[in-house]
Scaffold this motif. Structure first.
Motif, PDB file in Angstrom:
ATOM      1  N   TRP A 147       3.058  -8.427  -7.394  1.00 26.65           N
ATOM      2  CA  TRP A 147       2.497  -7.863  -5.844  1.00 26.65           C
ATOM      3  C   TRP A 147       1.444  -7.045  -6.563  1.00 26.65           C
ATOM      4  CZ3 TRP A 147       4.992  -7.899  -1.440  1.00 26.65           C
ATOM      5  CH2 TRP A 147       6.412  -8.342  -1.487  1.00 26.65           C
ATOM      6  N   ARG A 148       0.570  -6.927  -5.727  1.00 24.26           N
ATOM      7  CA  ARG A 148      -0.859  -6.168  -5.930  1.00 24.26           C
ATOM      8  C   ARG A 148      -0.867  -5.244  -5.564  1.00 24.26           C
ATOM      9  NH1 ARG A 148      -6.512  -7.382  -5.505  1.00 24.26           N
ATOM     10  NH2 ARG A 148      -6.203  -9.288  -6.806  1.00 24.26           N
ATOM     11  N   ILE A 149       0.156  -3.193  -5.436  1.00 21.71           N
ATOM     12  CA  ILE A 149      -0.146  -2.624  -5.518  1.00 21.71           C
ATOM     13  C   ILE A 149      -1.102  -1.474  -5.234  1.00 21.71           C
ATOM     14  CG2 ILE A 149       1.482  -0.319  -4.519  1.00 21.71           C
ATOM     15  CD1 ILE A 149       3.470  -2.200  -6.335  1.00 21.71           C
ATOM     16  N   TYR A 150      -1.733  -1.274  -3.987  1.00 21.73           N
ATOM     17  CA  TYR A 150      -2.711  -0.582  -3.633  1.00 21.73           C
ATOM     18  C   TYR A 150      -2.391   0.663  -3.098  1.00 21.73           C
ATOM     19  CZ  TYR A 150      -5.400  -5.054  -2.279  1.00 21.73           C
ATOM     20  OH  TYR A 150      -6.573  -5.771  -2.916  1.00 21.73           O
ATOM     21  N   SER A 151      -2.101   2.017  -4.653  1.00 23.27           N
ATOM     22  CA  SER A 151      -1.877   3.079  -4.529  1.00 23.27           C
ATOM     23  C   SER A 151      -3.179   4.364  -4.420  1.00 23.27           C
ATOM     24  CB  SER A 151      -1.183   3.581  -5.576  1.00 23.27           C
ATOM     25  OG  SER A 151      -2.163   3.249  -6.633  1.00 23.27           O
ATOM     26  N   GLY A 152      -2.817   5.724  -3.591  1.00 24.98           N
ATOM     27  CA  GLY A 152      -3.876   6.933  -3.338  1.00 24.98           C
ATOM     28  C   GLY A 152      -3.841   7.835  -4.693  1.00 24.98           C
ATOM     29  N   GLN A 153      -2.063   7.489  -5.192  1.00 19.76           N
ATOM     30  CA  GLN A 153      -2.094   8.282  -7.244  1.00 19.76           C
ATOM     31  C   GLN A 153      -0.652   7.745  -6.885  1.00 19.76           C
ATOM     32  OE1 GLN A 153      -3.820  11.383  -7.958  1.00 19.76           O
ATOM     33  NE2 GLN A 153      -4.886  11.108  -5.673  1.00 19.76           N
ATOM     34  N   HIS A 165       0.677  -0.957   0.383  1.00 18.88           N
ATOM     35  CA  HIS A 165      -0.124   0.176  -0.058  1.00 18.88           C
ATOM     36  C   HIS A 165       0.695   1.308  -0.064  1.00 18.88           C
ATOM     37  CE1 HIS A 165      -3.515  -2.911   0.713  1.00 18.88           C
ATOM     38  NE2 HIS A 165      -2.587  -3.238   1.711  1.00 18.88           N
ATOM     39  N   CYS A 166       0.095   2.206  -0.910  1.00 19.36           N
ATOM     40  CA  CYS A 166       1.260   3.426  -0.353  1.00 19.36           C
ATOM     41  C   CYS A 166      -0.217   4.681  -1.117  1.00 19.36           C
ATOM     42  CB  CYS A 166       2.017   3.683  -1.708  1.00 19.36           C
ATOM     43  SG  CYS A 166       1.886   2.965  -3.255  1.00 19.36           S
ATOM     44  N   ASP A 167       0.909   5.950  -0.863  1.00 14.13           N
ATOM     45  CA  ASP A 167       0.276   6.812  -1.150  1.00 14.13           C
ATOM     46  C   ASP A 167       0.195   7.525  -2.413  1.00 14.13           C
ATOM     47  OD1 ASP A 167      -0.654   7.062   1.524  1.00 14.13           O
ATOM     48  OD2 ASP A 167       0.807   8.333   2.306  1.00 14.13           O
ATOM     49  N   LEU A 168       1.655   7.511  -3.132  1.00 14.08           N
ATOM     50  CA  LEU A 168       2.187   7.327  -4.183  1.00 14.08           C
ATOM     51  C   LEU A 168       2.510   6.270  -4.882  1.00 14.08           C
ATOM     52  CD1 LEU A 168       2.157   9.565  -6.454  1.00 14.08           C
ATOM     53  CD2 LEU A 168       3.823  10.447  -5.631  1.00 14.08           C
ATOM     54  N   LEU A 169       2.610   5.537  -5.998  1.00 11.93           N
ATOM     55  CA  LEU A 169       3.534   4.353  -7.372  1.00 11.93           C
ATOM     56  C   LEU A 169       3.693   5.479  -8.191  1.00 11.93           C
ATOM     57  CD1 LEU A 169       3.926   1.760  -7.454  1.00 11.93           C
ATOM     58  CD2 LEU A 169       2.037   1.642  -8.824  1.00 11.93           C
ATOM     59  N   ALA A 188       9.918  11.589  -7.036  1.00 13.72           N
ATOM     60  CA  ALA A 188      10.576  10.765  -5.560  1.00 13.72           C
ATOM     61  C   ALA A 188      11.431  11.008  -4.419  1.00 13.72           C
ATOM     62  CB  ALA A 188      10.935   9.241  -5.972  1.00 13.72           C
ATOM     63  N   LEU A 189      11.826  12.291  -4.947  1.00 16.08           N
ATOM     64  CA  LEU A 189      12.093  12.982  -4.173  1.00 16.08           C
ATOM     65  C   LEU A 189      11.175  13.757  -3.817  1.00 16.08           C
ATOM     66  CD1 LEU A 189      15.755  14.060  -6.109  1.00 16.08           C
ATOM     67  CD2 LEU A 189      15.493  12.619  -4.025  1.00 16.08           C
ATOM     68  N   THR A 190      10.855  14.525  -4.409  1.00 13.75           N
ATOM     69  CA  THR A 190      10.011  15.523  -3.707  1.00 13.75           C
ATOM     70  C   THR A 190       8.589  14.915  -3.429  1.00 13.75           C
ATOM     71  OG1 THR A 190      10.084  16.189  -6.209  1.00 13.75           O
ATOM     72  CG2 THR A 190       8.158  17.283  -5.009  1.00 13.75           C
ATOM     73  N   ALA A 191       8.164  13.719  -3.678  1.00 10.86           N
ATOM     74  CA  ALA A 191       7.345  13.271  -2.864  1.00 10.86           C
ATOM     75  C   ALA A 191       7.862  12.391  -1.098  1.00 10.86           C
ATOM     76  CB  ALA A 191       6.379  12.497  -3.444  1.00 10.86           C
ATOM     77  N   GLY A 192       9.043  11.855  -1.244  1.00  4.94           N
ATOM     78  CA  GLY A 192       9.788  11.128  -0.209  1.00  4.94           C
ATOM     79  C   GLY A 192      10.047  12.013   0.526  1.00  4.94           C
ATOM     80  N   ARG A 193      11.064  13.308   0.523  1.00  8.51           N
ATOM     81  CA  ARG A 193      10.717  13.906   1.512  1.00  8.51           C
ATOM     82  C   ARG A 193       9.637  14.803   1.970  1.00  8.51           C
ATOM     83  NH1 ARG A 193      14.689  17.206  -3.420  1.00  8.51           N
ATOM     84  NH2 ARG A 193      16.511  15.760  -2.896  1.00  8.51           N
ATOM     85  N   SER A 194       8.208  14.666   1.364  1.00  9.20           N
ATOM     86  CA  SER A 194       7.118  15.128   1.926  1.00  9.20           C
ATOM     87  C   SER A 194       6.502  14.396   3.323  1.00  9.20           C
ATOM     88  CB  SER A 194       6.036  15.616   0.967  1.00  9.20           C
ATOM     89  OG  SER A 194       5.468  13.976   0.921  1.00  9.20           O
ATOM     90  N   GLY A 195       7.089  13.689   3.473  1.00 10.03           N
ATOM     91  CA  GLY A 195       6.734  12.308   4.502  1.00 10.03           C
ATOM     92  C   GLY A 195       6.073  11.243   4.273  1.00 10.03           C
ATOM     93  N   ARG A 196       5.487  11.521   3.467  1.00 11.84           N
ATOM     94  CA  ARG A 196       4.298   9.945   2.108  1.00 11.84           C
ATOM     95  C   ARG A 196       4.731   9.091   2.167  1.00 11.84           C
ATOM     96  NH1 ARG A 196      -0.076  14.002   1.124  1.00 11.84           N
ATOM     97  NH2 ARG A 196      -1.309  12.244   1.136  1.00 11.84           N
ATOM     98  N   GLN A 197       4.279   8.067   1.848  1.00  9.54           N
ATOM     99  CA  GLN A 197       4.076   6.951   1.931  1.00  9.54           C
ATOM    100  C   GLN A 197       3.924   6.465   0.340  1.00  9.54           C
ATOM    101  OE1 GLN A 197       5.379   4.647   4.154  1.00  9.54           O
ATOM    102  NE2 GLN A 197       4.821   5.536   5.589  1.00  9.54           N
ATOM    103  N   VAL A 198       6.045   6.234  -0.214  1.00  7.06           N
ATOM    104  CA  VAL A 198       6.207   6.495  -1.491  1.00  7.06           C
ATOM    105  C   VAL A 198       6.448   5.538  -2.246  1.00  7.06           C
ATOM    106  CG1 VAL A 198       7.449   7.991  -3.380  1.00  7.06           C
ATOM    107  CG2 VAL A 198       6.468   8.861  -1.091  1.00  7.06           C
ATOM    108  N   ILE A 199       6.519   4.033  -2.929  1.00 10.77           N
ATOM    109  CA  ILE A 199       6.584   2.679  -3.588  1.00 10.77           C
ATOM    110  C   ILE A 199       7.299   3.445  -5.030  1.00 10.77           C
ATOM    111  CG2 ILE A 199       7.173   0.836  -4.738  1.00 10.77           C
ATOM    112  CD1 ILE A 199       4.480   0.463  -2.636  1.00 10.77           C
TER     113      ILE A 199
END
Lengths: 90, 983
Positions: free
Chosen positions: B276-282, B168-172, B184-195
């Motif tokens: 993998w079955r990845i459940y992503s928000g976005q 599961h992740c907020d952003l795949l 990934a750098l932008t999303a990762g630095r925001s603290g959200r769950q990223v794959i």
């Protein structure tokens, strides 16, 4: 697909068994129904390209039957209700 | 010794040398190499033969879009056909073989097909192998399969494990090139769950293949730095070697992670691959772009590659396909390859640019307005023939030719739901369009942002947009931002044997022919020529085919449209889709409570749904199953037998309205069933057809136990929940399945009561008066153990079914065997059970087959007319109640030694034998040891009044010649009056 169960939250559709149209809940009144009514109930199904109300049985969960309103083109789910509650309140 | 075509630099580990073999010959490479890069470094260009014409082929690309360099890896049970050499990671000891050639890659007999290419054009198979139909299976198909094949299977079971997992992740983020890493750098630095998933084993995408600088360092170094920063973030999960293969509903993505493909064998306890079955928000699709070729005559020779792929081999893998390389391009990007080759010390033979205003160069020759018209070289390109701007010809010697026709965004995943790529005139390419999968944003080259700066910026912007991040946009590293213009140039004027789809051997000539023959739709073109239908799904070929088709039709490309892509993005092993569900783990195995006891007795087991049931219990000396089964039947009918019937569905029905509920479910009446009584019940479907049968025992005013057949237990439970929740919501009734909760054994035969009397507690009276036929009750056995006792019989004998909590099942079975010794108690299995029910004329699954009604089953009068029940109304339909309706009958062969075949068709004693004269059919057949002949149950037209008639039994599906004379008898072969039951 993900079905947002009213009691259990979002669940994967793999936990459910599809039971068909929600029209199946409108069984003809045995005292007044004509043979045509019974025929329509048993055999006739709409096949809409768009909104469809349908029954999903939570076989791998709490065994609730849910009425899911789903767009058959996009698979977008706009409403999920418990069949039992909906029916009892009607 | 450094191999001939190995250059300096690159992202390979020269401290370690790996040895590997290709077609039995040994070579060396380094960690970081792919099989293709290592072979090129070793001056091997020829890696395969083409599918149809068996033409020599080498790699065309450096990635997963590869159509040509398809090889077989490993040996023994791990042999894996159809693997792309361009993505196979090199490991020490790797053994690879070329495919589709015989006897050798360099001399392939079937390349004779190439000489007959005039005959093997589009639609050749459709046109040629049409008649006679029978020849397809026996003659044409085997020959075609042999000639036009891919790799071969090992024919052994795959020894490795494959797993499935959920994330599961907020952003795949799909793809870790400049756009993906920036996102990934932008999303990762925001603290959200990223794959971040990338198909390559080294993240960085084109940054690893280019010499561009990003933030004043080499692009590959910047990528490595970004990956290091991301690895340190606890909220970011990096998944290299992971291909996102499909975009499914509601933000669910399928991804295959290759855990051990780059190792000789998976480490202990590790799977080979994971689905993998990845459940992503976005989701951000940063899948990059694929270079497209230009078609010209004989453009498929080994050494002719995409220009940016040549660049990737040179820069990333320090491997050049040849010492002398020419470039054929219609855009500026092709010149980059020339510059990089020159910088690495590889001789650039010439840059052939179709544009009259091509940029010049000092270090090598640039031929503006020129085109490659043909090539030479038997097993690899040696010369290219040019048509110069002034119309003159020229021949250039080279061992490789880099071709660049521009770039196509990788729109694949945008099409997996309803996306339809749109034509972008400025880029002369399709870009994502239509309705994208909800939650998906496309960034970087996949969305047409082809410059490095464009990719970095669009990745960062898309991540901010997807996550709704506020505040100032982060500063982006410095990177090249060269404007990209692409002018269409699909093929060289006048070419014909010019390959569009190299994997399926589709040429410009084939597309023209298909147009000539009237195939106007792009979908028809695809199917007729097989363009884009190979395992690469036409990643490098579709565009060219479409463009030529549009030109022939006099239309613009957007008018012709494009075919769409379907999952999976790249070929996916069936094994990883199956996961652990192989062999006996294909479905769960359910064991009965007496299973281990039965195993000790040497029982033979049979799968019944998910259950394993004892089929029979052979004794020493019994060599044929019939001996065991006949003995079990005779012993049960003579004294007493015991059978585990736990597998029958058991559903507990409780509540004030339980009786009313069952009255609605069963077609026969249940409202007035007394407490302590059991009744046989038949459930109909709403259309009036029989669904299932069983018994309902009333243990209390508000408590019933319903049994179903083993096969329908789940289905009947579901049906009952439907009736309860959807049709009778106001009823006070609750259901629960208790199939596993109770061990239940049938104890049958004249001594069954005497046996049970030895185990029931002293206060329990099971005499015929106190506990008559169809009685039921809660009792105790063996000194206080709670139990349920039902006096019901499937065998037709005096019989009981006794149930105890499942954990006591094994002990109860052993006790019954011990106490029954004095009666010679006999355990019996499902075969004897079946023989006895046929002898008794009880319907089972063969009779309740989804086409039969209560009337057909001889239970027409059971359907209550005084109440409404499910199916009662429609069972009254005239069509189901005709005078000559099928009725269940018994059948015996007139000549007692004859065989009755289940599935056989009944015909009148005289008259024609054909479908129009069918009188009915046989549903069940068995040898009856009681009667000493075979017997059968079947359905016969107007069967109720035909007792004594002789019929002919035929079975045209199994044996045309056999006809058996059978006599119509009562289906109740044993004890028709039911005296034994009531004894």
């Amino acid at each position: 697909m993900i079905i947002n169960h009213p009691l259990l939250g979002p669940r994967d559709s793999a936990e459910f068994v599809y039971l068909g149209t929600a029209d199946l809940m409108n069984r003809p009144d045995p005292d007044t129904a004509t043979p045509e009514d019974w025929h329509d109930y048993a055999y006739l199904r709409d096949n809409p390209a768009g909104t469809h109300r349908e029954l999903w049985f939570h076989d791998g969960g709490d065994r609730s039957i849910l009425i899911v309103t789903r767009d058959t083109i996009t698979h977008e789910i706009s409403a999920v209700e418990l069949a039992l509650k909906t029916r009892a309140e009607a | 010794m450094t191999p001939k075509n190995r250059l300096d630099g690159g992202q390979i580990d020269r401290n370690t040398t790996l040895s590997f073999s290709f077609d039995g010959k040994q070579y060396t490479g380094h960690p970081g190499d792919t099989l293709a890069s290592a072979l090129l470094a070793n001056n091997v260009r020829l890696m395969g033969r083409s599918f149809k014409y068996h033409r020599p082929r080498g790699p065309m690309t450096a990635g997963s879009e590869e159509p040509n360099a398809i090889v077989e890896l490993r040996s023994g049970a791990r042999q894996e056909p159809n693997t792309r050499a361009t993505t196979a990671e090199l490991f020490d000891g790797l053994a690879a073989r070329s495919q589709n050639r015989w006897p050798s890659l360099k001399f392939d007999v079937m390349s004779i097909n190439d000489r007959f290419s005039n005959f093997l054009t589009a639609g050749f198979y459709y046109k040629t192998f049409m008649w006679p139909a029978a020849f397809w299976e026996k003659l044409y198909e085997p020959i075609i399969r042999k000639a036009a094949g891919l790799g071969s299977l090992s024919m052994q079971a795959d020894p490795d494990d494959y797993d499935k997992g959920f994330r599961h992740c907020d952003l795949l983020i799909v793809g870790a090139g400049p756009a993906g890493l920036s996102a990934a750098l932008t999303a990762g630095r925001s603290g959200r769950q990223v794959i971040v998933a990338d198909e390559d084993f080294r993240m960085g995408g084109r940054l690893n293949a280019e010499t561009f600088e990003v933030a004043d360092m080499a692009g590959a170094d910047w990528a490595a730095q970004a990956v290091a920063e991301l690895s340190a973030m606890p909220n970011v999960r990096l998944m290299p070697r992971t291909t996102v293969i499909g975009a499914f509903d509601h933000g669910i993505y399928g991804a295959v992670e290759r855990i051990s493909d780059h190792l000789p064998t998976p480490p202990t306890g590790k799977p080979r691959q994971i689905l993998w079955r990845i459940y992503s928000g976005q989701t951000l699709l940063c899948a990059g772009a694929t270079e497209r070729p230009i078609a010209f005559n004989n453009n498929d020779r080994p050494g002719i590659m995409l220009a940016a792929s040549v660049r990737a081999y040179v820069n990333r893998w320090a491997a050049t396909p040849a010492q002398r390389v020419a470039i054929f391009t219609n855009n500026d990007d092709g010149h980059r390859t020339a510059r990089d080759l020159h910088a690495k010390g590889v001789k650039v033979a010439a840059v052939i640019d179709t544009r009259a205003d091509a940029p010049g160069a000092i270090d090598y020759e640039v031929l503006s307005g020129a085109q490659v018209v043909d090539t030479k070289g038997r097993l690899g390109v040696t010369f290219v023939e040019l048509k110069l701007a002034d119309g003159n010809s020229r021949t250039i010697e080279c061992g490789a030719l880099g071709v660049s026709g521009g770039w196509n965004p990788n729109v694949h995943l945008t099409c997996h739901q309803r996306g339809r790529p749109q034509w972008n005139g400025a880029l002369a390419a399709f870009v994502p369009g239509g309705t994208l999968p909800p939650g998906m944003i496309v960034a970087g080259a996949a969305n047409g942002a082809f410059s490095t700066h464009g990719a970095l910026k669009s990745g960062a912007d898309a991540a901010r947009k997807a996550l709704g991040l506020e505040g100032r946009a982060p500063e982006l590293p410095q990177a090249e931002d060269a404007p990209v213009t692409q002018t269409p140039f699909w093929y060289v004027e006048g070419c014909s044997r010019a390959w569009l789809d190299q994997q399926n051997d589709v040429t410009v000539k084939d597309v023209k022919l298909s147009h000539q023959e009237g195939f106007r739709s792009v979908e028809h073109l695809k199917r007729y020529t097989t363009l884009g239908m190979a395992t690469d799904q036409g990643k490098t070929s579709n565009m060219g085919g479409l463009a030529i088709m549009a030109e022939l039709a006099g239309k613009a490309i957007p008018e012709v449209g494009t075919t769409v892509f379907r999952p999976p993005y790249t070929p996916t092993a069936i094994g990883v889709l199956a996961g652990r569900m192989r062999g006996t783990e294909f479905h769960p195995t359910r064991l009965t409570p007496s299973h281990y006891w039965a195993q000790e007795r040497g029982a033979v087991f049979v799968e019944v749904g998910n259950w394993l049931r004892a089929q029979w219990f052979p004794l020493p000396g019994e060599t044929h199953w019939r001996q065991s089964v006949d003995r079990e039947v005779m012993a049960t009918r003579a004294s007493v037998g015991v059978c585990d019937c736990t597998t029958l569905g058991k559903i507990d029905v409780q509540g004030v309205d339980a009786a009313a509920f069952l009255n609605k479910l069963y077609c026969n009446g249940f409202a007035k069933l007394a407490v302590g009584k059991t009744r046989y019940g038949l459930m109909l479907r709403e259309d009036g057809i029989a669904m299932d049968d069983g018994t309902a025992a009333r243990l209390a005013e508000d408590h019933f136990v319903v049994t179903t057949t083993t096969a329908n237990a789940g289905k009947v439970y579901q049906h009952m929940e439907f009736v309860r929740q959807c049709l009778m919501p106001d009823a006070d009734v609750q259901l629960i399945s208790t199939t596993e909760a109770w061990a239940q054994f049938a104890v049958a035969g004249p001594n069954s009561r005497r046996l049970l009397q030895k185990i029931v507690d002293p206060d329990v009276d099971i005499s015929n008066d106190a506990f008559p036929f169809m009685a039921c009750g809660n009792i105790t056995v063996c000194g206080g153990l709670r139990a349920r006792l039902f006096r019901i019989s499937f065998s037709g004998e005096l019989a009981f079914e006794i149930a105890v909590p499942a954990r006591y099942g094994d002990a109860l079975m052993r006790r019954l065997m011990a106490e029954g010794e004095e009666f010679d108690v006999t355990p019996y299995g499902t075969e004897a059970l079946s023989v006895m029910r046929i002898e008794k004329g009880h319907a089972a699954g063969n009779e309740l087959n989804g086409t039969t009604t209560a009337l057909n089953l001889g239970m027409g009068r059971m359907v209550s007319r005084s109440k409404d029940s499910i199916g009662s109304k429609l069972s009254e339909r005239p069509g189901l109640n005709e005078d000559d309706a099928l009725m269940q009958v018994g059948l015996r062969p007139v000549s007692r030694d004859d065989k009755i075949t289940a599935g056989g068709i009944l015909m009148r004693a005289d008259g024609p034998v054909d479908a129009a004269h069918s009188q009915g059919y046989v549903t069940s057949a068995a040898f009856s040891p009681t009667l000493g002949s075979m017997i059968g149950l079947g359905f016969l037209k107007d069967g109720g009044v035909r007792t004594g008639e002789t019929l002919r039994l035929v079975s045209p599906l199994t044996d045309l010649t056999v006809e058996v004379e059978v006599e119509v008898v009562s289906p109740h072969f044993v004890d028709p009056e039911g005296e034994r039951l009531r004894a």
